[in-house]
Design a protein around this motif. Sequence first.
Motif, PDB file in Angstrom:
ATOM      1  N   ASN A 168       1.053  -0.979  -0.157  1.00 60.08           N
ATOM      2  CA  ASN A 168       0.099   0.164  -0.008  1.00 60.08           C
ATOM      3  C   ASN A 168       0.852   1.328  -0.202  1.00 60.08           C
ATOM      4  O   ASN A 168       1.811   1.382   1.165  1.00 60.08           O
ATOM      5  N   LEU A 191      -0.131   5.112  -1.363  1.00 57.15           N
ATOM      6  CA  LEU A 191      -1.028   5.534  -1.661  1.00 57.15           C
ATOM      7  C   LEU A 191      -0.090   7.124  -2.100  1.00 57.15           C
ATOM      8  O   LEU A 191      -0.020   7.741  -0.873  1.00 57.15           O
ATOM      9  N   SER A 236       0.028  -4.958   4.105  1.00 59.80           N
ATOM     10  CA  SER A 236      -1.312  -5.352   3.815  1.00 59.80           C
ATOM     11  C   SER A 236      -1.862  -5.948   4.793  1.00 59.80           C
ATOM     12  O   SER A 236      -3.098  -5.938   5.327  1.00 59.80           O
ATOM     13  N   VAL A 268      -4.039  -4.396   8.096  1.00 64.11           N
ATOM     14  CA  VAL A 268      -4.955  -3.626   7.112  1.00 64.11           C
ATOM     15  C   VAL A 268      -5.976  -4.802   7.753  1.00 64.11           C
ATOM     16  O   VAL A 268      -6.134  -5.106   6.896  1.00 64.11           O
ATOM     17  N   ASP A 326      -7.314   5.289  -6.520  1.00 64.83           N
ATOM     18  CA  ASP A 326      -6.465   4.147  -5.857  1.00 64.83           C
ATOM     19  C   ASP A 326      -7.243   2.781  -5.281  1.00 64.83           C
ATOM     20  O   ASP A 326      -8.232   2.586  -4.664  1.00 64.83           O
ATOM     21  N   VAL A 369      -6.107  -0.560  -2.093  1.00 65.92           N
ATOM     22  CA  VAL A 369      -6.031  -0.983  -0.675  1.00 65.92           C
ATOM     23  C   VAL A 369      -5.729  -2.259  -0.599  1.00 65.92           C
ATOM     24  O   VAL A 369      -6.473  -2.769  -1.401  1.00 65.92           O
TER      25      VAL A 369
END
Length: 139
Positions: free
Chosen positions: A7, A9, A61, A64, A104, A106
């Motif tokens: 991830n 961003l 990851s 999350v 975007d 995730v």
Amino acid sequence: MQISARNQLLGVVELVQQGNVNSEIFVKLNCGYTIVSVITNNAVKKLDLKIGDKVTTIFKSSSVLVTTEITLNISARNKLQGIVENLYLGSVSAELEINIGNKDSVVAVITSSSIKNLNIKIGSQLSAIIKATDVMIGK
């Protein structure tokens, strides 16, 4: 340099709230969500972070969490709603790619049993939850 964190961003620093030891960094992502990162004041100084700076928010990851309860109230600062675009199911763990808007996404790695218990499929709507202390800032 490349890093293994899935991830990464892009966004713009909206606000820097400095505390005694740590600062909260509010970053407006391209998709429109704001993600909060908590980093040390020394890191803010070393990065020379200012409002308007273009930065990359980075988190693993495995950091999350996901929920299918979109209205779930939780203490974690970052709750990004999206739709499951890809799902790779293994015998023990699974990888989800969640589209949160404007190209975007995730990535979350959770157990395969959680995929089954939450009835997650491609197209499922859910929230990706990330603690602010798990979000790093790159500049």
